[in-house]
Design a protein around this motif. Sequence first.
Motif, PDB file in Angstrom:
ATOM      1  N   GLN A  35       0.821  -1.210   0.000  1.00 19.41           N
ATOM      2  CA  GLN A  35       0.000   0.000   0.000  1.00 19.41           C
ATOM      3  C   GLN A  35       0.858   1.264   0.000  1.00 19.41           C
ATOM      4  N   ILE A  36       1.953   1.245   0.746  1.00 19.77           N
ATOM      5  CA  ILE A  36       2.857   2.398   0.763  1.00 19.77           C
ATOM      6  C   ILE A  36       3.486   2.596  -0.609  1.00 19.77           C
ATOM      7  N   HIS A  37       3.891   1.501  -1.245  1.00 18.70           N
ATOM      8  CA  HIS A  37       4.499   1.574  -2.576  1.00 18.70           C
ATOM      9  C   HIS A  37       3.500   2.151  -3.589  1.00 18.70           C
ATOM     10  N   GLN A  38       2.257   1.684  -3.544  1.00 19.73           N
ATOM     11  CA  GLN A  38       1.232   2.195  -4.460  1.00 19.73           C
ATOM     12  C   GLN A  38       0.977   3.680  -4.235  1.00 19.73           C
ATOM     13  N   LEU A  39       0.995   4.095  -2.955  1.00 18.32           N
ATOM     14  CA  LEU A  39       0.790   5.516  -2.643  1.00 18.32           C
ATOM     15  C   LEU A  39       1.924   6.360  -3.196  1.00 18.32           C
ATOM     16  N   GLU A  40       3.154   5.877  -3.055  1.00 17.32           N
ATOM     17  CA  GLU A  40       4.304   6.627  -3.575  1.00 17.32           C
ATOM     18  C   GLU A  40       4.247   6.707  -5.099  1.00 17.32           C
ATOM     19  N   GLN A  41       3.817   5.619  -5.728  1.00 20.84           N
ATOM     20  CA  GLN A  41       3.697   5.638  -7.194  1.00 20.84           C
ATOM     21  C   GLN A  41       2.652   6.649  -7.647  1.00 20.84           C
ATOM     22  N   GLU A  42       1.553   6.685  -6.956  1.00 23.93           N
ATOM     23  CA  GLU A  42       0.486   7.613  -7.331  1.00 23.93           C
ATOM     24  C   GLU A  42       0.912   9.065  -7.147  1.00 23.93           C
ATOM     25  N   LEU A  43       1.669   9.330  -6.061  1.00 21.43           N
ATOM     26  CA  LEU A  43       2.121  10.695  -5.805  1.00 21.43           C
ATOM     27  C   LEU A  43       3.346  11.067  -6.629  1.00 21.43           C
ATOM     28  N   GLY A  44       4.111  10.029  -7.045  1.00 21.53           N
ATOM     29  CA  GLY A  44       5.316  10.285  -7.838  1.00 21.53           C
ATOM     30  C   GLY A  44       6.491  10.752  -7.004  1.00 21.53           C
ATOM     31  N   VAL A  45       6.495  10.425  -5.702  1.00 23.02           N
ATOM     32  CA  VAL A  45       7.586  10.834  -4.810  1.00 23.02           C
ATOM     33  C   VAL A  45       7.881   9.697  -3.839  1.00 23.02           C
ATOM     34  N   ASP A  46       9.072   9.745  -3.239  1.00 21.91           N
ATOM     35  CA  ASP A  46       9.405   8.826  -2.150  1.00 21.91           C
ATOM     36  C   ASP A  46       8.962   9.465  -0.837  1.00 21.91           C
ATOM     37  N   LEU A  47       8.181   8.725  -0.067  1.00 19.55           N
ATOM     38  CA  LEU A  47       7.695   9.243   1.216  1.00 19.55           C
ATOM     39  C   LEU A  47       8.604   8.817   2.367  1.00 19.55           C
ATOM     40  N   PHE A  48       9.330   7.736   2.194  1.00 18.68           N
ATOM     41  CA  PHE A  48      10.206   7.219   3.247  1.00 18.68           C
ATOM     42  C   PHE A  48      11.589   6.945   2.686  1.00 18.68           C
ATOM     43  N   ILE A  49      12.571   6.991   3.573  1.00 19.03           N
ATOM     44  CA  ILE A  49      13.915   6.519   3.253  1.00 19.03           C
ATOM     45  C   ILE A  49      14.286   5.472   4.304  1.00 19.03           C
ATOM     46  N   GLN A  50      15.034   4.457   3.848  1.00 15.38           N
ATOM     47  CA  GLN A  50      15.417   3.365   4.742  1.00 15.38           C
ATOM     48  C   GLN A  50      16.677   3.733   5.506  1.00 15.38           C
ATOM     49  N   LYS A  51      16.640   3.521   6.829  1.00 16.52           N
ATOM     50  CA  LYS A  51      17.820   3.724   7.675  1.00 16.52           C
ATOM     51  C   LYS A  51      17.931   2.520   8.588  1.00 16.52           C
ATOM     52  N   GLY A  52      18.754   1.573   8.177  1.00 17.36           N
ATOM     53  CA  GLY A  52      18.852   0.332   8.927  1.00 17.36           C
ATOM     54  C   GLY A  52      17.544  -0.423   8.828  1.00 17.36           C
ATOM     55  N   ARG A  53      17.002  -0.839   9.981  1.00 18.53           N
ATOM     56  CA  ARG A  53      15.729  -1.540   9.993  1.00 18.53           C
ATOM     57  C   ARG A  53      14.541  -0.578  10.058  1.00 18.53           C
ATOM     58  N   ASN A  54      14.838   0.698  10.267  1.00 14.31           N
ATOM     59  CA  ASN A  54      13.777   1.694  10.402  1.00 14.31           C
ATOM     60  C   ASN A  54      13.586   2.463   9.104  1.00 14.31           C
ATOM     61  N   VAL A  55      12.459   3.149   9.029  1.00 18.75           N
ATOM     62  CA  VAL A  55      12.178   4.052   7.911  1.00 18.75           C
ATOM     63  C   VAL A  55      11.877   5.437   8.484  1.00 18.75           C
ATOM     64  N   HIS A  56      12.277   6.444   7.744  1.00 15.95           N
ATOM     65  CA  HIS A  56      12.034   7.823   8.168  1.00 15.95           C
ATOM     66  C   HIS A  56      11.384   8.590   7.025  1.00 15.95           C
ATOM     67  N   LEU A  57      10.568   9.537   7.388  1.00 16.55           N
ATOM     68  CA  LEU A  57       9.911  10.357   6.374  1.00 16.55           C
ATOM     69  C   LEU A  57      10.910  11.236   5.649  1.00 16.55           C
ATOM     70  N   THR A  58      10.728  11.355   4.351  1.00 13.99           N
ATOM     71  CA  THR A  58      11.487  12.340   3.586  1.00 13.99           C
ATOM     72  C   THR A  58      10.889  13.713   3.874  1.00 13.99           C
ATOM     73  N   ALA A  59      11.513  14.750   3.349  1.00 13.20           N
ATOM     74  CA  ALA A  59      10.999  16.108   3.565  1.00 13.20           C
ATOM     75  C   ALA A  59       9.575  16.245   3.017  1.00 13.20           C
ATOM     76  N   VAL A  60       9.361  15.721   1.820  1.00 15.64           N
ATOM     77  CA  VAL A  60       8.020  15.799   1.249  1.00 15.64           C
ATOM     78  C   VAL A  60       7.072  14.855   1.994  1.00 15.64           C
ATOM     79  N   GLY A  61       7.625  13.753   2.529  1.00 12.80           N
ATOM     80  CA  GLY A  61       6.815  12.838   3.322  1.00 12.80           C
ATOM     81  C   GLY A  61       6.320  13.500   4.593  1.00 12.80           C
ATOM     82  N   GLN A  62       7.171  14.321   5.235  1.00 12.82           N
ATOM     83  CA  GLN A  62       6.776  15.044   6.432  1.00 12.82           C
ATOM     84  C   GLN A  62       5.640  16.021   6.130  1.00 12.82           C
ATOM     85  N   LEU A  63       5.764  16.726   5.008  1.00  9.35           N
ATOM     86  CA  LEU A  63       4.724  17.673   4.605  1.00  9.35           C
ATOM     87  C   LEU A  63       3.407  16.941   4.352  1.00  9.35           C
TER      88      LEU A  63
END
Length: 298
Positions: A35-63
């Motif tokens: 579902q997250i992948h489909q959402l990113e495809q629809e928006l055309g942006v990356d919402l998360f970046i991977q950091k180890g086992r965790n994920v963090h919001l990108t700047a546009v993801g935070q917005l």
Amino acid sequence: MELRQLLYFVKVAQKEHVTKAAEELHVAQSAVSRQIHQLEQELGVDLFIQKGRNVHLTAVGQLFCSRVEAIIKDLELAVNEVHEFLDPEQGEIRLGFPHSLGIHLIPSIVAEFRKLYPNVKFRFKQGMFPSLIRDVTMAEVDLAFISPFPESHDQVVGNLVLTEELVAILPPSHPLAQEETIHLSQLKEDKFILFSKGYSLRPIVWQACLEAGFSPKIAFEGEETDTIRGLVAAGMGVSLLPEMALFQTNLLQPARVRISNPRVTRTIGLIHRSDDKLPLVAQSFRKFLLEYFASASK
């Protein structure tokens, strides 16, 4: 874009971990990732970046997340409001009324109603006749007390609940202050303190004076019951007020005298929109009020 995608997205953002989000959502991790992948495809942006086992919001993801959280909160409020609308023992009642009823009547009836329904909330709005009509027709309040009661109106309907007598209020030193009753014509030489134009009590008092054979001489005009009562008590003039507006709120009080000729009254009605169904809690309050006034009139 689906609501489910937004809910999954916010949960992952909160947990910063896809697996933990999936566990709390009680769904498979693969379903959340998809579902997250489909959402990113629809928006055309990356919402998360991977950091180890965790994920963090990108700047546009935070917005995007701040906006989505606000949308979900509004949706939750809307769902709660629907539930409250259907629950006669909870929810919020939006009630309009003129200032003169707020001194004693409104606190008294609300206190009595809350004995039966302690979880009900109230939102109050005071106003003059035109603004109260507008508040009802624009659905800014559910119910409104109004004076005079409009017996015929295209957009509101209601019930006459009370006819209240107006009494003369005089300075304590006035020659008629000790009388039990007077004719209104006995005040024709006095100066009057009246409500400003637009207040419903003003034309009632003015018409009563005309029926008594004189036009009132205006000394002052006011917008608050307490102001008029205080100015009369201070000897600045005389006036006519409803009895329920004369409950003591300070030490300086005018004398009150009944008027036998002409009898001066005002009507008070309870109105609501003619084309709208009231929330169940407002229906319960309306039924309570009609029974309350019917019992009081016996």
